[in-house]
Scaffold this active site. Structure first.
Site, short mmCIF file in Angstrom:
data_model
loop_
_atom_site.label_atom_id
_atom_site.label_comp_id
_atom_site.label_asym_id
_atom_site.label_seq_id
_atom_site.Cartn_x
_atom_site.Cartn_y
_atom_site.Cartn_z
N ASP A 98 0.86 -1.19 0.00
CA ASP A 98 0.00 0.00 0.00
C ASP A 98 0.89 1.23 0.00
OD1 ASP A 98 -2.51 1.47 0.15
OD2 ASP A 98 -2.01 1.93 2.22
N SER A 99 0.29 2.37 -0.36
CA SER A 99 1.03 3.63 -0.29
C SER A 99 1.45 3.93 1.15
CB SER A 99 0.14 4.77 -0.81
OG SER A 99 -1.04 4.83 -0.03
N GLY B 185 -3.19 9.30 -3.57
CA GLY B 185 -4.53 9.63 -4.08
C GLY B 185 -4.62 10.75 -5.10
N CYS C 24 -4.18 -1.48 -2.31
CA CYS C 24 -4.34 -0.03 -2.46
C CYS C 24 -5.20 0.17 -3.70
CB CYS C 24 -2.96 0.61 -2.65
SG CYS C 24 -3.00 2.36 -3.04
N GLU D 74 -4.15 9.51 8.25
CA GLU D 74 -2.68 9.50 8.35
C GLU D 74 -2.20 10.45 9.46
OE1 GLU D 74 0.00 8.25 6.03
OE2 GLU D 74 -1.44 6.77 5.31
N CYS E 247 -11.24 2.59 -0.47
CA CYS E 247 -9.90 3.02 -0.12
C CYS E 247 -9.56 2.29 1.17
CB CYS E 247 -9.84 4.53 0.11
SG CYS E 247 -8.27 5.07 0.83
N HIS F 141 -7.72 2.87 3.55
CA HIS F 141 -7.59 3.66 4.79
C HIS F 141 -8.94 3.85 5.49
CE1 HIS F 141 -3.64 4.85 3.33
NE2 HIS F 141 -3.43 5.56 4.43
N1 DGL Z 1 -5.11 3.34 0.73
C1 DGL Z 1 -5.04 3.76 -0.62
C2 DGL Z 1 -6.25 3.29 -1.41
O1 DGL Z 1 -6.81 2.25 -1.11
C3 DGL Z 1 -4.85 5.21 -0.96
C4 DGL Z 1 -4.29 6.13 0.00
C5 DGL Z 1 -3.50 7.19 -0.70
O2 DGL Z 1 -4.08 8.19 -1.17
O3 DGL Z 1 -2.30 6.97 -0.79
O4 DGL Z 1 -6.64 3.94 -2.35
#
Ligand code: DGL
Length: 274
Positions: free
Chosen positions: A11-12, A44, A74, A159, A193, A195
């Site tokens: 993931d990022s 994102g 991600c 975050e 997403c 997160h």
């Molecule tokens: N967790 C990531 C996703 O599922 C994106 C988070 C980011 O913007 O880096 O899209």
């Protein structure tokens, strides 16, 4: 030293840990390596080229760790980089390895949750702009209407550890209001997403009662289980030595402090440069 070929999960940043948590719960027998590209997160709002370049660098790193299978946990990377990696890069750099994403497993079953045939997708700007969800859902459930809402403030709230505070309610209420303005008959909302599951409690508070809230962790874990059953040539390569390793491109101390919220237990991460 046993021969190890862990499953790679990428993931990022921290979000993919919400997926890894469910994968480990469903498939505890395999070894896993997680990489969070925290130094370059969030992805994102980044361009296709940038997300593709960052994701490919990470995939190559996993291959150097001897992973035969990598999951892009991600949505942004799955939307913007996965297809090019699968179609252009893999045949050249590693034809016997596989890279999978989180969009396909979700879109192939989402229709089963909706009675009204109206589904809402909450995601990053990048995922929404790619139109991956409407396109993929259309292939499996052409009768379903898909409404999307980009929630660019939600990843920063998570975050920056502001996701339990009142400020978070403001943005959640606003985005939920917007998506129901677009699709009044939505009865399923997908957190597209990785997160966003940390915001579930607050999101539920702002959702109409009859609307079902879906997260991807369990869906992706079940899909991986079935994938491994269907692909013994990959499954046979996945080692089983109870190994769980965590890497970040940023500070391991920061990673350790935040990661437990996503993974549900304490983590000790190592630093790598890509
Ligand atoms: N967790 C990531 C996703 O599922 C994106 C988070 C980011 O913007 O880096 O899209």
């Amino acid at each position: 030293m046993p021969f190890q070929s862990p499953i790679g999960v990428f993931d990022s940043g921290y979000g993919g840990l919400t997926v890894l948590k469910e994968i480990v719960r469903t498939l505890p027998q395999y070894d896993y390596i997680y990489l969070g590209d925290n130094a370059r997160a969030p992805y994102g709002n980044r361009s296709y080229e940038t997300v593709y370049r960052y994701t490919l660098e990470s995939v190559k790193w996993f291959f150097n760790q001897n992973c035969s299978l990598v999951i892009l946990a991600c949505n942004t990377a799955s939307a913007k980089a996965l297809r090019t990696i699968q179609q252009n890069d893999l045949p050249q750099i590693a034809p016997d390895k596989r890279v999978l994403g989180v969009i396909r497993p979700t879109t192939e079953i989402i229709g089963k949750y909706s009675e009204s045939k109206n589904v809402g997708i909450l995601a990053t700007n990048g995922t929404v702009a790619s139109d991956s969800y409407p396109i993929e859902i259309g292939k499996f459930f052409p009768e379903i209407k898909v409404y999307q809402e980009a929630c660019p403030m939600w990843v920063p709230l998570v975050e920056n550890n502001e996701y339990q505070n009142h400020g978070a309610d403001y943005f959640i209420r606003k985005n939920i209001h917007n998506i129901f303005e677009k699709g009044k008959n939505i009865d399923v909302i997908l957190l597209a997403c990785t997160h966003y599951p940390l915001l579930s409690e607050k999101i539920e508070k702002h959702l109409p009662v009859a609307v079902k809230l879906l997260s991807q962790g369990e869906i992706v874990a079940n899909s991986l289980k079935h994938y491994l059953q269907r692909h013994p040539e990959i499954e046979n390569k996945c080692s089983r030595n109870n190994m769980r390793l965590f890497y970040t491109t940023d500070s391991p101390e920061d990673f350790n402090n935040h990661a437990a919220k996503f993974f549900g237990k304490e983590i000790k991460a190592n630093h790598i440069d890509l």
